[in-house]
Motif scaffolding. Structure first.
Motif, PDB file in Angstrom:
ATOM      1  N   ALA A   1       0.835  -1.204   0.000  1.00  0.00           N
ATOM      2  CA  ALA A   1       0.000   0.000   0.000  1.00  0.00           C
ATOM      3  C   ALA A   1       0.871   1.255   0.000  1.00  0.00           C
ATOM      4  O   ALA A   1       0.575   2.233  -0.696  1.00  0.00           O
ATOM      5  N   TRP A   2       1.951   1.235   0.770  1.00  0.00           N
ATOM      6  CA  TRP A   2       2.875   2.369   0.815  1.00  0.00           C
ATOM      7  C   TRP A   2       3.536   2.580  -0.539  1.00  0.00           C
ATOM      8  O   TRP A   2       3.589   3.692  -1.055  1.00  0.00           O
ATOM      9  N   GLN A   3       4.019   1.506  -1.142  1.00  0.00           N
ATOM     10  CA  GLN A   3       4.667   1.629  -2.449  1.00  0.00           C
ATOM     11  C   GLN A   3       3.671   2.111  -3.505  1.00  0.00           C
ATOM     12  O   GLN A   3       4.023   2.904  -4.373  1.00  0.00           O
ATOM     13  N   THR A   4       2.441   1.658  -3.412  1.00  0.00           N
ATOM     14  CA  THR A   4       1.411   2.109  -4.350  1.00  0.00           C
ATOM     15  C   THR A   4       1.189   3.608  -4.219  1.00  0.00           C
ATOM     16  O   THR A   4       1.097   4.328  -5.221  1.00  0.00           O
ATOM     17  N   LEU A   5       1.122   4.102  -2.988  1.00  0.00           N
ATOM     18  CA  LEU A   5       0.957   5.544  -2.797  1.00  0.00           C
ATOM     19  C   LEU A   5       2.158   6.307  -3.347  1.00  0.00           C
ATOM     20  O   LEU A   5       1.993   7.326  -4.028  1.00  0.00           O
ATOM     21  N   VAL A   6       3.343   5.806  -3.085  1.00  0.00           N
ATOM     22  CA  VAL A   6       4.551   6.454  -3.618  1.00  0.00           C
ATOM     23  C   VAL A   6       4.478   6.511  -5.145  1.00  0.00           C
ATOM     24  O   VAL A   6       4.755   7.559  -5.751  1.00  0.00           O
TER      25      VAL A   6
ATOM     26  N   GLU B   1      -8.078  12.571   0.721  1.00  0.00           N
ATOM     27  CA  GLU B   1      -7.779  11.179   0.342  1.00  0.00           C
ATOM     28  C   GLU B   1      -6.298  10.882   0.564  1.00  0.00           C
ATOM     29  O   GLU B   1      -5.940   9.822   1.077  1.00  0.00           O
ATOM     30  N   TYR B   2      -5.460  11.806   0.185  1.00  0.00           N
ATOM     31  CA  TYR B   2      -4.022  11.651   0.351  1.00  0.00           C
ATOM     32  C   TYR B   2      -3.659  11.467   1.820  1.00  0.00           C
ATOM     33  O   TYR B   2      -2.908  10.563   2.181  1.00  0.00           O
ATOM     34  N   GLU B   3      -4.215  12.317   2.676  1.00  0.00           N
ATOM     35  CA  GLU B   3      -3.908  12.219   4.103  1.00  0.00           C
ATOM     36  C   GLU B   3      -4.397  10.897   4.688  1.00  0.00           C
ATOM     37  O   GLU B   3      -3.735  10.318   5.548  1.00  0.00           O
ATOM     38  N   ALA B   4      -5.522  10.391   4.206  1.00  0.00           N
ATOM     39  CA  ALA B   4      -6.009   9.089   4.663  1.00  0.00           C
ATOM     40  C   ALA B   4      -5.060   7.980   4.212  1.00  0.00           C
ATOM     41  O   ALA B   4      -4.761   7.052   4.968  1.00  0.00           O
TER      42      ALA B   4
ATOM     43  N   LEU C   1      -1.906   8.272   3.727  1.00  0.00           N
ATOM     44  CA  LEU C   1      -0.652   8.397   4.472  1.00  0.00           C
ATOM     45  C   LEU C   1      -0.670   7.620   5.783  1.00  0.00           C
ATOM     46  O   LEU C   1       0.385   7.335   6.350  1.00  0.00           O
ATOM     47  N   LEU C   2      -1.844   7.282   6.272  1.00  0.00           N
ATOM     48  CA  LEU C   2      -1.941   6.557   7.544  1.00  0.00           C
ATOM     49  C   LEU C   2      -1.174   5.239   7.502  1.00  0.00           C
ATOM     50  O   LEU C   2      -0.665   4.793   8.527  1.00  0.00           O
TER      51      LEU C   2
ATOM     52  N   PRO D   1       5.713  14.171  11.486  1.00  0.00           N
ATOM     53  CA  PRO D   1       6.660  13.201  10.910  1.00  0.00           C
ATOM     54  C   PRO D   1       6.988  13.602   9.473  1.00  0.00           C
ATOM     55  O   PRO D   1       6.165  14.223   8.792  1.00  0.00           O
ATOM     56  N   TRP D   2       8.172  13.233   9.011  1.00  0.00           N
ATOM     57  CA  TRP D   2       8.650  13.689   7.709  1.00  0.00           C
ATOM     58  C   TRP D   2       7.656  13.423   6.591  1.00  0.00           C
ATOM     59  O   TRP D   2       7.539  14.218   5.669  1.00  0.00           O
ATOM     60  N   TRP D   3       6.931  12.327   6.623  1.00  0.00           N
ATOM     61  CA  TRP D   3       6.025  11.982   5.526  1.00  0.00           C
ATOM     62  C   TRP D   3       4.748  12.825   5.552  1.00  0.00           C
ATOM     63  O   TRP D   3       4.035  12.885   4.559  1.00  0.00           O
ATOM     64  N   LYS D   4       4.471  13.473   6.682  1.00  0.00           N
ATOM     65  CA  LYS D   4       3.294  14.334   6.788  1.00  0.00           C
ATOM     66  C   LYS D   4       3.643  15.813   6.757  1.00  0.00           C
ATOM     67  O   LYS D   4       2.787  16.643   6.479  1.00  0.00           O
ATOM     68  N   ALA D   5       4.886  16.143   7.052  1.00  0.00           N
ATOM     69  CA  ALA D   5       5.289  17.543   7.160  1.00  0.00           C
ATOM     70  C   ALA D   5       5.259  18.259   5.815  1.00  0.00           C
ATOM     71  O   ALA D   5       4.966  19.448   5.734  1.00  0.00           O
TER      72      ALA D   5
END
Length: 109
Positions: free
Chosen positions: A7-12, A25-28, A30-31, A78-82
């Motif tokens: 799921a993480w790689q798919t988002l990337v 949607e993006y923030e969801a 990122l969870l 966190p870096w991925w949300k900042a």
């Protein structure tokens, strides 16, 4: 756990292509990275067979994701949300402008 990594790689990959959803949607999505962070710092998982390989996959995706990020919009997160992606679809770019007052490149979806 592999489902979380996928799921993480798919988002990337979606961000690399110019994320087409909206900011909410993006923030969801990122969870999943938060879940992975908890797993990565878990002493219990560190001893699981194959965990090193899974951790390496996460770090590769993290590195790819960091290269796609633009301006900081949330200090202290966190870096991925900042930071938000430097480039995304028009709806996402409009959301970032409206909510954070930051301009990012809008892709031609």
């Amino acid at each position: 756990m592999l489902g979380f990594v996928e799921a993480w790689q798919t988002l990337v990959d979606e961000v690399e292509a110019g994320y087409g959803g909206d900011l909410y949607e993006y923030e969801a999505e990122l969870l999943v990275r938060e879940d992975l962070e908890r797993a990565m710092v878990s002493s219990e998982l560190a001893s699981v067979d194959g965990w090193a390989s899974i951790g390496a996959q996460i770090l590769v995706a993290d590195s790819q994701f960091r290269e796609l990020l633009g301006p900081v919009v949330r200090e202290g997160s966190p870096w991925w949300k900042a930071r938000v992606p430097a480039r995304a679809g028009a709806e996402f770019a409009a959301d970032v402008q409206r909510i954070y007052g930051v301009t990012i490149e809008a892709s031609d979806e």
